[in-house]
Structure formats: structure tokens, C-alpha cells
Design an enzyme around this catalytic site. Structure first.
Site, PDB file in Angstrom:
ATOM      1  N   SER A 156       0.948  -1.186   0.057  1.00 36.04           N
ATOM      2  CA  SER A 156      -0.121   0.025   0.066  1.00 36.04           C
ATOM      3  C   SER A 156       0.796   1.442  -0.080  1.00 36.04           C
ATOM      4  CB  SER A 156      -0.907   0.094   1.323  1.00 36.04           C
ATOM      5  OG  SER A 156      -1.820   0.879   1.268  1.00 36.04           O
TER       6      SER A 156
ATOM      7  N   ASP B 210      -5.991  -3.500  -2.555  1.00 36.13           N
ATOM      8  CA  ASP B 210      -4.870  -3.357  -1.678  1.00 36.13           C
ATOM      9  C   ASP B 210      -4.073  -4.730  -1.034  1.00 36.13           C
ATOM     10  OD1 ASP B 210      -3.574  -2.545   0.759  1.00 36.13           O
ATOM     11  OD2 ASP B 210      -5.123  -1.116   1.470  1.00 36.13           O
TER      12      ASP B 210
END
Length: 716
Positions: free
Chosen positions: A55, A201
Site C-alpha cells: 500500500s 490493496d
């Protein structure tokens, strides 16, 4: 776990120093703490041999290995308007004219696609269009192809296959695409199509990728930076958004706990104190970096063990700080990957000159205009170099749920004297032919009902000229007032047929010229049966000029709009001129709006069926909607607003408190015949954009005592 490529061999070092692996965990905006950690590693002269990031950790890690030092990262972040970055569409003045009008009539978030697989919708609140372009420039993809495998140090970026839940480790391929995939928070950011998968993610499966960095370069020591978000307290989980956030936090915390168990006593674990900084607080990047610096300095004694002499560190850091090449000279522009859309509809927005260096600012503006046409999930680009030629390849990704859509809108109006509710639904079919023909048909249910169909046929590939036939059937109620008392209520039924030819004037707006036929008939619902009724047909030539340069459809902060229409009736000897001018300007949190409206008859007198009107919220507030009907209408207003709040990231708009000063004059009145001269009104209100459209709560009062409380939710 699935790795996208084979594991790269460990980087050979000419010295006997310990090999170091750096782990940068995920945490959204909390990941800006990584910048402060990198500052301390630079200060202490601690080199690393491979990096694994998830991320925001993938973003910082990719930028660092790609050549940006910590100070350059902070400088770049300072230039970013993070709220704008999470709003995909360009400012309204840069959007396709038809898309602007659709946004006003059918809130764009309520777009559902009709596909062979059934009903489908967008994959996230934010498509990530501007985010991806920002990543491109951050890593230098506007100067040539940037791939993970071409970086000076091994980099692993963690993502999740949303279809299977597998952990995907990206060790090669396009750097900015991998960074964008690793940051795709489910439901907020759309997944990234990548090699036949849809990636989101990486924090869902590995928020602190200690195992990956150990596998990647077999380090002697691991430096792990943990910036994960803590779980919310039970009393704070009180909305759909907080439930979603808590679910993601639970998943990331579970896998981060397993990752922390892999950290040995000889490794270095850094967990900055980020209390008060949420995953969405990107505007606090300086504070986040400072807290990361403090946390790393607290581990300085351990970190110094791995410091190297100045000359050795400079040699290592020089590998990262490769000179940025000059912006390439573009020899050719290609449009690739389209299925339904004509490439010329994309090319008309591109102003990059061949034979000249790439203008990245102009390119991003052009791609924003392409995206604003409403046909794409994202619009990206790449620079391909073949021998001595540089090709700018533009790759629009058409909406997987298009090109056939259902659109919806809702409207609720409530005032002291009136209550209306409307539900709007339409079917839109786009790209019926290669020129971009569209068919839009729909219905509106409620007090003001409507059935309509219209066809839009461009006449050239660049859609400069078009033909537009339309049919509408309407039913509305009209209250007749005299001396502020309702003396009757009519039901008005209308039928209209229009055939226009027109021109799109860049992104300014449209000019249309055509024939119009309308039939209006009325019946009395309440009031004396001796009152007159209307059954009238109006036909003639119409001309409309509609320019709109506001930055937002409902609550603009800057820009202007001008609408001019002229209608010459064939048989009744009159013509109608309407002018509506608006402007907005901002000073800090303050917004000033101005408006001037004129409706009149240059020739003859307007019939009551085609007259102008005043009354309603912000149109002589205090009076009822259409309370004053006349042949000649003049109206002006000045509105002052203060922005008192913002929508969360991913949702556009703001919350405002405002006051409006209004004045209007009506001559040759059909109703309220005793209201001579200029009428004044004032209103105060709260307003803002919501997921359902604009909303207002206000109070208006006209001179003489007429007043009303107003509540509006949804589309106008």
C-alpha cells in the site's frame, strides 16, 4: 501466494557488510511516516539491499528506489491536492457537455450498466484516474518506461487478487501500475486489471511483508516499519463507512500479527506513534514524516551497527540517484485498446505536438478531458522507445459495465406551501455507431411527471456537429396566486417535439438551432370553474446557446455559465428571449455567486403558456415556486457562502452556510397583478453535495411578509 515473476538473485556486494532488507508496511496516509524513517537511514548512512512494501509502503518504496530522496518526496507531496487527487473527473469546465448535463439530471454515482452478465456497476467510489497519473510522474514514467525489474535494487510490491484472495507479489512489470494496485482499498478505489487478474490493496493479505523481504534477498537483518491502523473502539463503529474500515483493519491486523512473529531479536522493528493520524489524513504528511523520524531515532543505537563509511554509502546511494532523462521528443501518438469508442473521439482531446518534447502538464489535462467523456474506467499512457523513435501510447480502458446504462435520480422538495417528490430513471445506450450516436429514454414519477426520449447523432468523428431529435410528455401542477393567496391549481399536460442541429464548441458548451412544437392543455383541479383554461399549440424556430465553465455542477467555487435562448413563434406573432448569466469566485473559504435572469418578448406578448416566472428558493425566496407569472421578468441575486466542511476522500463537494440577497421585477403580470416594482427577498441556508445529489435547508423571506422554510434533497 502467487509471485508474478521468478525471484531475482540477491544483489552482490563487494564488502562483507550485513545484507539488509527493508519492510515498509501499509496504512494509507499513516505510511508517510516511512519518509521520516528513510531520513534517519540516510543520516546514519545505513544502506539497504532490497525493499518489500504494501500500500503506502509500496508507494514510498517505489519512489525511493526509483530515485527520489526523502526531501524530494516531501516536496512532491506538498504540491498535491489530495482531495482533488481522489476526485477522478476533471473540473466540470473540462468535461464533455453532455456528461455535464447528465450529471445534473442523473447523479453519476447511480449509473448501472446493462451487460451480457446482467446488471453491473463501477468497482469503486474512486476509479483512481488522477492517482495513477500522479504515480506516473512520481516515478518518471513520463520520461520513459519504468519497470520494477529495471530498478537498481530488488523491489517487491504486495497486492491481493480480489477474485481468489491470493497474495500477489509483483517483482516485475510497470512500476506505477503495481503501486496503484497495492493501494486499491476495496470499495473506495477500483481494482486494477493486471495480467488477467483484478488486484486490490495488499494489506488484506500481507500488510507487513517480512516473509517476502527475507525470501527476496535473504537479508542478515530486517528493518520493519509498521504503520498499520489500530482497531476502532466498539462505540466508534457506528456507520457503514466505519464498519468497512473496521473490517479492513481486522484483516490487516491479523496478518500483521503473523508477520511480526517472523521478526527476530536481531532485527529492527519500528512502530511510530501515529495517534490522531488516520489512513485518510494525507494532508498531515509532514506530521507523519516527523513522527516516523522520531521513531527511527529512538532505534538509532541499533541502526548505527549497520552504518557504512561515507564513501561506501555515497557509492550505494548514487545507484539510486540516477540522473532523470530529459522529457522525450514525441514522434508519434497512438490510441490503443478501444472496442466501442472511435479513436478520433479520443484524439480530438490530445494536443501533444509530434517532433517536440512531451508536455506532461498538457498531457494530463488532455487525458482528463478524455476521461470526462464518461466512457472510461481510466485513461493511461506509456512512452515506448523503438530505435530512434518515441511513441506516446494512450490507452483508454472502456467501462466494463458499458456502453449501455441505467441512470437514476431522486428529488425531494418541501417548503411551507408545497411538497414534491420525484424519482427519475432512464436507459442510455452509447456508441450505437462509429460516430458516437446515443439514445436516452426515461421517465420521471411524482408531482412533476415526465416521459421522454431523445437521440443524439454526431455528424463527424470528432463530434463537432450533431443532429438531436427529442420527444417529451409532461404533467405538472401550477398554482395560481393573487395577493399571496392561492386561488386555483391547474394540472398542465404538455407534449413537445424538437429537432435540433448543433455544434459542440470545444468544452465550452453547445449552440443549437432547430424547430420546436409544443402543445399545452390545462384543467382546473381546485378553484372556480369559471377561471380560464389553456389549450394552446406553439411552434416555431428556436436557437439556444449554452456555455458552462463552472468547476462543479451544483456548488461551484469558480467559473461562469451563460444560457441564451430565442424562440420565434410561427402563428401567434411573438418571440421569446431568455438570458441566464451566472458567475462564481472564491476567496479562501468564501464563495461569492452572482446571477442575472431576463425573460421577455422582443416581439408581441408572451402567452401565459410560455411566460416567465419568479418564486421559489433562491428565485425570490419566500414566494412560492412560479407564484409570479409575467410577460417580462428581470431577476438578480448575490449569494455569499462560507465553506464549513468537506466530504470524505472519494466524495466530491463540500458543506456551506450561505446568505442570498435577491431582487426581481415582473411586468405585464398574469398572476399577483398588484405586485408593482422591484421585489426584494433574502434567504439563509445550509447546503452541500451528498451521495444523492445537492441538498439545501433554508429559510427565505420576501419584503412584505411572505416567507417559507425549504428542504431540498437530490436533483433539481
Amino acid at each position: 501466494m502467487l509471485a508474478v515473476s521468478a525471484i531475482a538473485p540477491a544483489v552482490a556486494e563487494t564488502t562483507a557488510r550485513p545484507r539488509i532488507g527493508l519492510v515498509l508496511g501499509g496504512g494509507g496516509a499513516r505510511g508517510t511516516a516511512h519518509i521520516g524513517v528513510l531520513e534517519v537511514l540516510e543520516k546514519l548512512r545505513v544502506p539497504v539491499d532490497c525493499v518489500a512494501g504494501t500500500s503506502m509502503g509500496a508507494l514510498i518504496g517505489g519512489a525511493y528506489i526509483g530515485g527520489l530522496d526523502p526531501q524530494q518526496m516531501k516536496d512532491r507531496l506538498a504540491q498535491v491536492d489530495w482531495r482533488d487527487l481522489f476526485e477522478d473527473n476533471p473540473a466540470q469546465e473540462e468535461m464533455n457537455y453532455r456528461e455535464r448535463r447528465l450529471a445534473e439530471n442523473f447523479y453519476p454515482g447511480l449509473e448501472v450498466g446493462l451487460t451480457d452478465q446482467g446488471l453491473q456497476s463501477s468497482h469503486g467510489v474512486v476509479g483512481g484516474q488522477k492517482i495513477k497519473l500522479f504515480f506516473n510522474t512520481l516515478v518518471g514514467a513520463d520520461r520513459g518506461e519504468r519497470t520494477i525489474e529495471s530498478l537498481p535494487l530488488p523491489l517487491s510490491i504486495i497486492a491481493t487478487d480480489i477474485a481468489t484472495g491470493e497474495k500477489i507479489v509483483l517483482r516485475d512489470g510497470e512500476l506505477s501500475a503495481a503501486m496503484r494496485a497495492s493501494m486499491s482499498v476495496p470499495a473506495l478505489l477500483a481494482p486494477v486489471p493486471y495480467r488477467g487478474r483484478y488486484l486490490v490493496d495488499g494489506g488484506l493479505v500481507d500488510n507487513l511483508p517480512v516473509d517476502e523481504v527475507k525470501l527476496r534477498c535473504n537479508p542478515d537483518v530486517v528493518i520493519a516499519v509498521d504503520v498499520g491502523s489500530p482497531l476502532l473502539k466498539p462505540e466508534a463503529v457506528n456507520s457503514i463507512g466505519s464498519v468497512t474500515r473496521q473490517m479492513v483493519s481486522i484483516l490487516t491486523e491479523q496478518n500483521a500479527t503473523a508477520a511480526r512473529a517472523l521478526i527476530k531479536p536481531s532485527d529492527i522493528y519500528i512502530k511510530p506513534d501515529l495517534d490522531g493520524i488516520t489512513a485518510a489524513d494525507f494532508n498531515k504528511f509532514r506530521e507523519g514524516a516527523e513522527r516516523g523520524r522520531k521513531a527511527a531515532e529512538a532505534q538509532a543505537e541499533k541502526l548505527r551497527r549497520y552504518a557504512v563509511p561515507d564513501a561506501q554509502y555515497i557509492a550505494w546511494s548514487n545507484k539510486l540517484k540516477t540522473d532523470q532523462p530529459e522529457l522525450p521528443r514525441i514522434d508519434e501518438v497512438q490510441i490503443a485498446g478501444l472496442k466501442h469508442v472511435n479513436p478520433e473521439a479520443v484524439r480530438k482531446h490530445i494536443h501533444i505536438r509530434t517532433g517536440e518534447p512531451l508536455d506532461t502538464v498538457q498531457l494530463e489535462k488532455d487525458l482528463g478531458r478524455v476521461y470526462g467523456d464518461g466512457d472510461y474506467e481510466n485513461v493511461d499512457y506509456s512512452i515506448l522507445s523503438t530505435r530512434d523513435r518515441n511513441i506516446l501510447r494512450i490507452t483508454p480502458t472502456e467501462k466494463s459495465w458499458g456502453p449501455n446504462y441505467l441512470r437514476f435520480g431522486v428529488n425531494m422538495e418541501s417548503s411551507t406551501n408545497e411538497n414534491n417528490f420525484a424519482l427519475r430513471a432512464a436507459y442510455q445506450r452509447k456508441w450505437i455507431n462509429s460516430l458516437g450516436a446515443e439514445w436516452l429514454s426515461g421517465v420521471q414519477l411524482g408531482e412533476r411527471a415526465m416521459l421522454f426520449t431523445e437521440f443524439y447523432q454526431p455528424l463527424d468523428e470528432r463530434q463537432r456537429f450533431f443532429i438531436e431529435p427529442a420527444l417529451r410528455f409532461t404533467r405538472d401542477k401550477l398554482s395560481i396566486y393573487q395577493d399571496d393567496n392561492r386561488i386555483a391549481q391547474y394540472q398542465i399536460r404538455g407534449r413537445q417535439a424538437v429537432l435540433n442541429v448543433g455544434a459542440n464548441i470545444s468544452v465550452l458548451g453547445q449552440i443549437r438551432l432547430g424547430r420546436s412544437y409544443r402543445n399545452l392543455d390545462s384543467s382546473i383541479e381546485t378553484g372556480s370553474t369559471s377561471l380560464p383554461t389553456v389549450d394552446q399549440s406553439l411552434k416555431g424556430w428556436n436557437m439556444i446557446l449554452d456555455f458552462d465553465q463552472f468547476d462543479r455542477p451544483f456548488f461551484p467555487t469558480r467559473g461562469w455559465a451563460a444560457r441564451l435562448s430565442y424562440f420565434k413563434e410561427d402563428n401567434l406573432g411573438y418571440s421569446k428571449l431568455s438570458t441566464d448569466l451566472r458567475a462564481a469566485r472564491t476567496w479562501g473559504p468564501y464563495v461569492l455567486n452572482g446571477r442575472f435572469l431576463y425573460v421577455g418578448s422582443p416581439q408581441g406578448q408572451l402567452p401565459v403558456a410560455d411566460a416567465g416566472s419568479l418564486g421559489g428558493f433562491l428565485n425570490l425566496s419566500g414566494f412560492v415556486r412560479n407564484q409570479i407569472i409575467a410577460d417580462d421578468i428581470r431577476f438578480g441575486s448575490i449569494r455569499g457562502e462560507r465553506i464549513i466542511g468537506k466530504m470524505p476522500l472519494g466524495l466530491s463537494g463540500d458543506l456551506r452556510a450561505g446568505v442570498s440577497l435577491e431582487a426581481g421585477k415582473a411586468r405585464n403580470r398574469f398572476t399577483e397583478t398588484h405586485l408593482e416594482g422591484w421585489q426584494q427577498a433574502v434567504s439563509i441556508y445550509l447546503g452541500g453535495e451528498t451521495p444523492f445529489g445537492p441538498a439545501f435547508l433554508g429559510y427565505g423571506m420576501a419584503r412584505g411578509g411572505a416567507s417559507s422554510v425549504y428542504l431540498f434533497i437530490g436533483l433539481p
